[in-house]
Motif scaffolding. Structure first.
Motif, mmCIF file in Angstrom:
data_model
loop_
_atom_site.group_PDB
_atom_site.id
_atom_site.type_symbol
_atom_site.label_atom_id
_atom_site.label_comp_id
_atom_site.label_asym_id
_atom_site.label_seq_id
_atom_site.Cartn_x
_atom_site.Cartn_y
_atom_site.Cartn_z
ATOM 1 N N ILE C 287 -13.160 -6.927 -10.480
ATOM 2 C CA ILE C 287 -12.015 -7.252 -9.721
ATOM 3 C C ILE C 287 -12.031 -6.498 -8.215
ATOM 4 O O ILE C 287 -12.089 -5.584 -8.167
ATOM 5 N N TRP C 288 -11.943 -7.276 -7.414
ATOM 6 C CA TRP C 288 -11.892 -6.894 -5.939
ATOM 7 C C TRP C 288 -10.105 -6.885 -5.602
ATOM 8 O O TRP C 288 -9.542 -7.823 -5.929
ATOM 9 N N MET C 289 -9.577 -5.907 -4.830
ATOM 10 C CA MET C 289 -8.455 -6.150 -4.492
ATOM 11 C C MET C 289 -7.966 -5.194 -3.365
ATOM 12 O O MET C 289 -8.522 -4.077 -3.136
ATOM 13 N N LYS C 290 -7.037 -5.825 -2.604
ATOM 14 C CA LYS C 290 -6.990 -5.434 -1.297
ATOM 15 C C LYS C 290 -5.452 -5.409 -1.333
ATOM 16 O O LYS C 290 -4.619 -6.722 -1.239
ATOM 17 N N HIS C 291 -4.733 -4.381 -0.848
ATOM 18 C CA HIS C 291 -3.263 -4.267 -0.701
ATOM 19 C C HIS C 291 -3.140 -3.775 0.906
ATOM 20 O O HIS C 291 -3.735 -3.044 1.486
ATOM 21 N N HIS C 292 -2.006 -4.724 1.325
ATOM 22 C CA HIS C 292 -1.652 -4.547 2.402
ATOM 23 C C HIS C 292 -0.069 -3.929 2.540
ATOM 24 O O HIS C 292 0.645 -4.635 1.799
ATOM 25 N N ALA C 293 0.135 -3.136 3.334
ATOM 26 C CA ALA C 293 1.483 -2.407 3.220
ATOM 27 C C ALA C 293 1.954 -1.844 4.499
ATOM 28 O O ALA C 293 1.248 -1.705 5.598
ATOM 29 N N THR C 294 3.325 -1.529 4.630
ATOM 30 C CA THR C 294 3.805 -0.895 5.681
ATOM 31 C C THR C 294 3.322 0.309 5.630
ATOM 32 O O THR C 294 3.018 1.049 4.770
ATOM 33 N N LYS C 295 3.672 1.126 6.938
ATOM 34 C CA LYS C 295 3.062 2.546 6.690
ATOM 35 C C LYS C 295 3.976 3.469 5.897
ATOM 36 O O LYS C 295 3.396 4.510 5.566
ATOM 37 N N ASP C 296 5.114 3.051 5.586
ATOM 38 C CA ASP C 296 5.886 3.857 4.849
ATOM 39 C C ASP C 296 5.838 3.338 3.090
ATOM 40 O O ASP C 296 6.283 3.678 2.228
ATOM 41 N N GLY C 297 4.491 2.736 2.960
ATOM 42 C CA GLY C 297 4.238 2.376 1.438
ATOM 43 C C GLY C 297 4.632 0.997 1.018
ATOM 44 O O GLY C 297 4.939 0.968 -0.289
ATOM 45 N N LYS C 298 5.309 0.142 1.722
ATOM 46 C CA LYS C 298 5.953 -0.786 0.920
ATOM 47 C C LYS C 298 4.882 -2.003 1.115
ATOM 48 O O LYS C 298 4.332 -2.311 1.902
#
Ligand SMILES: Cc1cc2nc3c(=O)[nH]c(=O)nc-3n(C[C@H](O)[C@H](O)[C@H](O)COP(=O)(O)OP(=O)(O)OC[C@H]3O[C@@H](n4cnc5c(N)ncnc54)[C@H](O)[C@@H]3O)c2cc1C
Ligand code: FES
Ligand code: FES
Lengths: 176, 282, 756
Positions: C287-298
């Protein structure tokens, strides 16, 4: 190739009785003979290589894997299986809701503490726990774990089994 | 004959000489697996479990002890045997499970001669002597000459392993083995270290990292030169590390489904370092 | 726990720790597992299996085996009277390999003989000529159009794409990883076993079998035997655990074929080694997974690509894949996602159902990602999870709204509030250290770590499947008897069903009839579904019976039935003084009702992976504390703290058993359990080398059950079987990471992954 595979004849002493075994193949394990020839399927086989403990029986006072005992060499030994435990262990007064048959205190605790799910490991564990508590009536938690480390249970994660052993120890202490 | 259950060694030897193809079985913890898995189809069997001579151990006048080939591991784990040969007690306690230790024996460990056998590194470290007996002769063989390779040993087909003699050393000794589970696990790599202060010697033997048990003689003699084994009480970390590194150099591990050669080499260096530190902790 | 727990149970109704009705039989050895069956004149059956992962069968000569005295039958593909193949979703698996063998261990022939040893000799005597072929074992390679097709149905079992929200959504932070999940085995203790009795005319058979789903088995068996379904009767044999491995056909068809051919009862049972080849495993996955988030972690967006190795045949791969990819986000809010999932055919052993069903794989990836995200934005593992925690009403990346009770935040907070274990005591025994009885570690070698895992798991079957359950309740003379085809595999439905009947009907005595195919389907004991589905069916049948009882009593005593209700063991008039015990009220009468419980309908996913494909969800949080010998790479799991969303606790004793048992299996996947493959060959098909946790490996489990009844569920209770084993694995790995600082991108974590 066409020799009959089984011509061994011998007698085993199981649960206090002499039991004749006829026309057996020499390579048969005690587990096989108990289950398939003597009508005692209490001991279970889940690996046939000593790695699960489901087949545990008492042999001359030791808890052993019956899958690793060549049956024909067990002549003259005192063998006790899970079926024979109730007679060997004075039965407790059983009052719990669902329990009406005669069982030993260890067996009762396995039921009341939730130590049984599929139950495949259970007979072997019951024998192992009886053996432990006969030798060591007040084991530490670690001693309990070490002494049943050869009995794999895939269902319970062992928590309720530890609870069952603990319960027996407490009841036996209170009664003595 | 198909199954003989002799009561004495001489009865057993008679049975063996009249049935040269017979297989000996003691605790059955190795042999029954072979049979259950269809790798072995025995015709004639000589069961040794009722031979009392094989199930006893004695102290010899020279201070060594002789342990019968049929003494189960559970007897080595505790009591006087544990006092006399602590490393053997530790090794015995790592064998399989309580059920296996109630049945399994040194005779069987020697008969099988697996490099992962837990009794063997101890026997190698203390320079044990194996007693073999046939109907004609009895002989004593150093453990180093007894184990020849993976599951190969110097026993002749007409011989029974009757006992092993273990010198009682004067100094710390211990056994340790790596397995991926906290109990009931076959060795990925193991080591036994024994110190003998009077002779200022240290012995280290490795299991599961070569075709036979490996005595690391170079590392042993190197340490003897660096360190006074009879008077010291504490070994410096660097020295212990270097000892471990040298021990690992003598191992000959392979890759298999249980581990990798690289890990095994690393593991024995760590084990050696830890054992020598346990011997000289403070 | 005290031994007097039963004293507080005045009646074994819902909510009480009722005891197992099969408990006495199981502790005394009297319980009959399918391997315990025995019959006069029976023969033993055994299977010849391919030694090669991939080969063409040139010829099979069975005559030498038939010449052995004691051998009654030797059968191959040409002896299958009906359909040559079977399968849960796609019938692509042959009863016997005929032209090609596609995985190591694939059945080629079967024998019947008078003794297991005669069977072994007969198997050795069968001569099979193989042309050995190069196996295709890498799913990535298998998917390429340039790769040879190893099955007429193709190498790609299923591809599903999900795109949700704005695929171009921008963010401040990204974290990504490539994760690998090894092949786990269910390793139930009670091996595959069955006994088949032929009908005297030879055109029917009765099969006693340890299975998860009697009716599904029957359909597949009857087709292969070319018999009408009603001529194939299945009876549940005692089941020694299942965990997904008994959902597919293993020896069912073979056992029946031998019984029909020889006219004698046939007993078949696999050895442990054979069992590793005889049932499907958990899918290994990449599994390749990539999370994009705001800098406060959302979380803003998740991208993922999942490849599940399905092995040689389809089994449940398409469904496992969908479960995996539709749980990509975990129990967290996520508005935008692009996911691609592939289930691929290879010459590895077939993979299918195992507890957690695809979600285990996805969860290891998303929880590893959550920790990366926490690190990237300076949050604690707890805070990053709280910040993103899913709530009821949130949307999944499939567009489905989570209507289930979703106490994710509460699971995390209550787990967090469980006290940490004491530091290792000075008196701790070496056996409690990592390495255990091997005495490898000294106290100063050990570092403690803490890690988190939280998960979401769908309950019941998905994608439009109507996996209903049937039950019948018969009430007479104060005794209720219940009939259903539900497989009891150890989970405790046999305890629960009587509890339901007692609660609804006000009786104490409940008899369970045999589980067999003489009633409608119960669906499978899997997908955490039986308490909900079969429980719902039993509840429904009991309620119908109660209604008729009220009518009967009302008529007899001239009371409007609407005024009657059950109070403890009596029927009372809610507005008058009339009272009669249920036992008295049912003397001499018999009322029987059958009920089918259906869950709400679900739908297929569209080409963008959108659709209401799941029924309901359950949630759980795990916190793991581990001790690590960093230098040797050995791990001891000290404590697992958990709070699980269970809806309602119907039997506390059964419930804790499910949690502790699931946790042990998740622990196994984290640090020791793996079927090791080498070019299509299984290297460790035994309990010597496939390691299961022992009593000395078991952590202390501290569990909280969060009871927020689920409105959709007939008893308010969610399925609780699968969640315990899902997020505990990433929690343990996270704890090892925190102790070692290593990335640890694969499970199980091996010693060399930690220390080299
Ligand atoms: C579940 C399990 C776990 C195990 N774990 C371990 C472990 O952790 N460490 C370990 O070292 N081993 C382990 N073993 C292997 C085994 O228990 C040991 O090798 C044990 O020492 C064998 O002893 P035995 O008496 O049972 O041998 P047997 O099986 O009776 O015999 C083994 C071999 O030795 C020969 N033999 C036995 N006695 C004699 C004799 N007196 N003279 C000549 N030949 C003889 C036999 O013919 C046979 O070939 C394990 C085995 C099992 C089944
Ligand atoms: S069957 Fe004997 S230990 Fe597993
Ligand atoms: S209860 Fe199923 S294996 Fe122990």
């Amino acid at each position: 190739m066409n020799d009959p595979i089984g011509n061994e004849m011998y007698s085993l002493h199981v649960n206090g009785q002499d039991r004749a075994v006829m026309d057996a193949w020499v390579g048969e394990s005690l587990l096989y003979v108990l289950r398939e020839r003597l009508g005692l399927p209490g001991a279970k086989g889940a690996c046939e290589q000593g790695e699960c403990g489901s087949c545990t029986v008492l042999m001359d006072g030791d808890a052993v894997c019956s899958c690793l005992v060549m049956a024909a060499t067990a002549v003259g030994s005192e063998i006790v299986t899970v079926e024979g435990l109730v007679e060997q262990n004075p039965t407790m007064a059983v009052t719990a809701h669902a329990i009406t048959s005669q069982v030993t205190d260890v067996q009762q605790a396995f039921i009341t503490e939730g130590g049984v799910q599929c139950g495949f490991c259970t007979p072997g564990l019951i024998v192992a726990v009886h053996h432990l508590l006969d030798k060591n009536p007040d084991p530490t938690e670690l001693e309990v774990k070490e002494s049943i480390s050869g009995n794999i249970c895939r269902c319970t994660g062992y928590g309720r089994i530890f609870a069952a052993v603990e319960a027996v120890v407490q009841v036996r202490k209170a009664n003595s | 004959m198909t199954v003989a259950i002799p009561l004495t060694i001489s009865e057993a030897l008679d049975a063996l000489s009249s049935n040269p193809d017979a297989r000996l079985i003691q605790g059955g913890t190795d042999m029954m697996v072979e049979i259950n898995f269809n790798h072995l189809k025995p015709h004639n069997i000589i069961a040794l479990r009722r031979i009392k001579e094989l199930r006893t151990w004695t102290k010899n006048t020279d201070g060594s002890i002789t342990i019968g080939a049929g003494v189960p591991y559970q007897e080595m784990e505790t009591g006087e045997l544990k006092q006399l040969v602590p490393a053997l007690a530790e090794a015995a306690r790592t064998v399989g499970s309580p059920q296996i230790r109630a049945a399994g024996t040194l005779g069987g460990n020697l008969g099988t001669c697996s490099p992962a056998g837990d009794g063997l590194p101890v026997l190698f470290a203390v320079d044990a002597v194996v007693h073999l007996q046939s109907n004609e002769v009895s002989r004593q063989l150093s453990i180093h000459d007894f184990m020849l390779g993976v599951k190969r040993n110097a026993r002749n087909a007409n011989e029974i392993i009757t006992a092993v003699t273990i010198p009682v050393l004067n100094g710390w000794q211990g056994y340790t083995k790596v397995g991926v589970r906290n109990a009931m696990v076959i060795s990925v790599a193991s080591a036994c270290l024994a110190v003998d202060k009077p002779t200022k010697s240290v012995r280290i033997a490795l299991g599961a990292v070569g075709p036979t048990i490996i005595r690391c003689r170079d590392a042993e003699s190197w340490l003897t030169q660096q360190f006074d084994l009879s008077t010291s009480t504490k070994i410096e970390l660097d020295l212990a590390k270097e000892f471990g590194r040298r021990v690992a150099l003598e191992s000959k591990p392979i890759d298999d489904h249980r581990s990798t050669a690289e890990y095994r080499r690393h593991a024995v260096s760590v084990l050696a370092q830890r054992l020598i530190t346990r011997a000289y902790p403070s | 726990m005290s031994a007097t727990k039963q004293d507080v149970r005045s009646r074994d109704t819902l909510g009480a720790s009722a005891l197992r009705p099969d408990g006495v039989a199981k502790v005394t050895g009297a319980f009959s597992f399918s391997s315990d069956m025995w019959a006069e004149n029976m023969l033993w059956g055994a299977t010849l299996r391919s030694p090669h992962p991939y080969a063409r069968i040139i010829s099979i000569d069975t005559t030498p085996a038939l010449l052995i005295s004691g051998v009654s039958a030797v059968l191959t593909a040409q002896d299958v009277p009906g359909k040559a193949t079977y399968g849960l979703i796609s019938a692509d698996q042959p009863v016997f390999a005929s032209e090609y063998v596609r995985y190591m261990g694939e059945p080629v022939a079967i024998v019947a003989a008078d003794h297991p040893e005669t069977c072994r000799r007969a198997l050795e005597a069968i001569i099979v000529n193989y042309e050995v072929l190069t196996p295709v074992v890498d799913p990535e390679l298998a998917m390429l159009s340039s790769t040879e097709l190893i099955h007429p149905d193709g190498n790609l079992i299923r591809h599903q794409h999900i795109v949700h929200g704005d695929p171009n959504a921008a963010s401040d932070i990204t974290v990504e990883g490539n994760y690998t999940i090894g092949m786990q085995d269910q390793a139930f203790l009670g091996l595959e076993a069955a006994m088949a009795f032929p009908d005297s005319g030879g055109n029917g058979v009765e099969l006693h079998i340890a299975t998860q789903w009697l009716h599904e088995d029957r359909g597949q068996i009857a087709a292969c035997l070319a018999l009408p379904e009603e001529n194939v009767r299945l009876v549940l044999g005692g089941v020694g655990g299942a965990f997904g491995a008994r959902e597919d056909i293993s020896l069912q068809v073979h056992c029946c074929l031998l019984a029909l051919r020889t006219g004698k009862p046939i007993k078949m049972q696999y050895s442990r080694e054979e069992s590793f080849f005889g049932h499907v495993h958990r899918h290994p996955a990449k599994i390749w997974m990539k999370h994009h988030a705001t800098k406060d972690g959302k979380i803003v967006k998740i991208e993922s690509r999942m490849v599940f190795d399905g092995g040689a045949y389809t089994s449940t791969s398409p469904a496992v894949l969908i479960n995996g990819i539709t749980h990509t986000q975990g129990p967290y809010q996520c508005d935008n996602a692009i996911v691609d999932g592939y289930a691929v055919r290879t010459n590895n052993p077939p993979c299918g159902a195992m507890r957690g069903f695809g979600v285990v794989q996805a969860c290891f990836a998303h929880e590893s990602q959550m920790d990366l995200l926490a690190a990237a934005c300076g949050l604690s593992p707890v805070d990053v999870r709280l910040k993103n925690a899913m709530r009821t009403g949130d949307k999944l990346i499939t567009g489905q709204t989570v209507e289930s009770v979703a106490p994710v935040e509460r699971c995390i907070r209550e787990t967090d509030a469980i006290p940490m274990p004491e530091p290792m005591s000075q008196k701790a025994n070496v056996l409690e250290f990592p390495g255990g009885s091997g005495r490898t570690a000294d106290r100063h070698n050990i570092i403690r770590g803490v890690g988190w895992g939280v998960s979401i798991k769908n309950l019941m079957y998905s994608e439009g499947f109507d996996d209903y359950a049937t039950a019948r309740c018969t009430l007479s003379d104060g005794v209720a008897s219940l009939k259903f085809a539900t497989s009891e595999v150890g989970q405790g439905f046999v305890t629960l069903a009587p509890q339901i009947a007692r609660s609804v009907l006000g009786i104490d005595e409940v008899v369970l009839e045999t589980s067999d195919t003489q009633i409608g389907s119960a669906g499978s004991t899997s997908a955490s579904r039986q308490t909900w589905m079969s429980g719902g069916a039993v509840d429904g049948a009991c309620r119908l019976v109660r209604e008729r009882l009220f009518e009967h009593v009302g008529k007899l005593h001239n009371i409007d039935p609407i005024r009657l209700m059950v109070e403890n063991t009596d029927i009372i008039d809610t507005v008058g003084t009339f009272r009669i015990s249920v036992s008295d009220a049912t003397q001499g009468i018999t009322i029987s009702e059958t009920f089918e419980h259906h869950h709400r309908k679900t739908e297929d996913l569209d080409e963008n992976g959108q659709g209401n494909c799941h029924v309901a969800f359950a949630f759980v949080a795990h916190r793991a504390v581990v001790d690590v010998d960093v230098e040797l790479g050995l791990v001891k799991v000290v404590q697992i703290a958990t709070a699980q969303d269970v809806g309602r606790v119907l039997n506390p004793l059964s419930a804790i058993g499910q949690l502790e048992g699931g946790i042990a299996q998740g622990l196994g996947l984290a640090v020791m359990e793996e079927i090791i493959m080498d070019n299509g060959r299984v290297k460790n098909p035994s309990f010597t080398d496939y390691l299961l946790p022992t009593a000395l490996d078991a952590p202390r489990v501290v569990a909280i059950m969060i009871e927020e009844p689920e409105p959709q569920a007939p008893l308010g209770a969610k399925g609780i079987g699968e969640p315990p084993c899902i997020s505990v694995t990433p929690a343990i790995v996270a704890a090892i990471r925190s102790a070692t600082g290593k990335a640890l991108l694969r499970v199980p974590v091996r010693p060399q992954d930690i220390c080299l």
